[in-house]
Design an enzyme around this catalytic site. Sequence first.
Site, PDB file in Angstrom:
ATOM      1  N   LYS A  64       0.823  -1.207   0.000  1.00  0.00           N
ATOM      2  CA  LYS A  64       0.000   0.000   0.000  1.00  0.00           C
ATOM      3  C   LYS A  64       0.859   1.260   0.000  1.00  0.00           C
ATOM      4  O   LYS A  64       2.067   1.220   0.203  1.00  0.00           O
ATOM      5  CB  LYS A  64      -0.958  -0.023   1.194  1.00  0.00           C
ATOM      6  CG  LYS A  64      -2.086  -1.035   1.013  1.00  0.00           C
ATOM      7  CD  LYS A  64      -3.116  -0.958   2.123  1.00  0.00           C
ATOM      8  CE  LYS A  64      -4.274  -1.906   1.842  1.00  0.00           C
ATOM      9  NZ  LYS A  64      -5.275  -1.896   2.937  1.00  0.00           N
ATOM     10  N   ARG A  98      -2.881  -9.968   5.598  1.00  0.00           N
ATOM     11  CA  ARG A  98      -3.358 -10.122   4.215  1.00  0.00           C
ATOM     12  C   ARG A  98      -2.263  -9.600   3.291  1.00  0.00           C
ATOM     13  O   ARG A  98      -1.935  -8.417   3.335  1.00  0.00           O
ATOM     14  CB  ARG A  98      -4.665  -9.348   4.043  1.00  0.00           C
ATOM     15  CG  ARG A  98      -5.314  -9.468   2.672  1.00  0.00           C
ATOM     16  CD  ARG A  98      -6.638  -8.694   2.663  1.00  0.00           C
ATOM     17  NE  ARG A  98      -7.308  -8.779   1.375  1.00  0.00           N
ATOM     18  CZ  ARG A  98      -7.109  -7.949   0.362  1.00  0.00           C
ATOM     19  NH1 ARG A  98      -6.239  -6.946   0.490  1.00  0.00           N
ATOM     20  NH2 ARG A  98      -7.745  -8.091  -0.783  1.00  0.00           N
TER      21      ARG A  98
END
Length: 282
Positions: free
Chosen positions: A227, A261
């Site tokens: 991210k 995740r």
Amino acid sequence: MSTQYLQFGRYRFTAGPEAHPLVMGILNVTPDSFSDGGKFKSLDLALSHAEQMIADGVDIIDIGGESSRPGAAPLPLDEELRRVMPILYALRDCGKPLSLDTYKPEVMREAIAAGVDMINDINGFRAEGALSVIKESDCALCIMHMLRDPTTMQAAPHYEDVTAEVTAFLRARVEAMEQEGVERNRMWIDPGFGFGKTLEHNLALLRDLDKIAGELGLPVLAGMSRKSMIGAITGRPVEQRIAGSVAAAIAAVAHGARIVRVHDVAETVDALKVWQAVATNS
């Protein structure tokens, strides 16, 4: 943790701090995901990637058909079903729990009928009809915090106290689900890294994962893989964020996350094995 096990559809995971952290592998069947958009959108490529993740030691496979990157427009229902249902049916006997990343009750209903083991909802099961769809199933439910929606979430996000406000949101959603009869041993919470947060917000939440889990009495799922927060810290583009993402996963587990995740399963599995070997002998 108040239960001895965590219900995960056809599977159960041991509860408690002594249980090993779980690696959730991301399987995006989208043409426009921020990190791997288009790479696995055909069924053959998606199955091949899932097989590789299984060989690499993945614990859970998370299937996503709609991009939730900042600024992403909503995907029509029929198109999401067309993307995710074939891969869900193809993998349901792969020996690993299957999670579906969706906020649409209609997609949840079809996935539950197909035997999905977790619904991972970025909208915290707030859509009309979502709770009635999931309450009678036995699949796990991941309740995530998101500020506004993907089209506006990164437009100057502001909190007085990000940990307190995210925790309050998650508590309200947990209470709403309990009122509908949803068992706590099916629930997971996700603070929503990158979903309406600045780098400072994300780092504060990462440091406070233990606090959030403790206040709500529920296990935490953390997703930071590749991210923008990793890019902001390292200065690396998306395709060069493996090391930073693995470090974030280790930090999340060290601060109390039970599931991480990730895109890079093999690297994360190996790193967690080393971390756990040290942690259990210290």
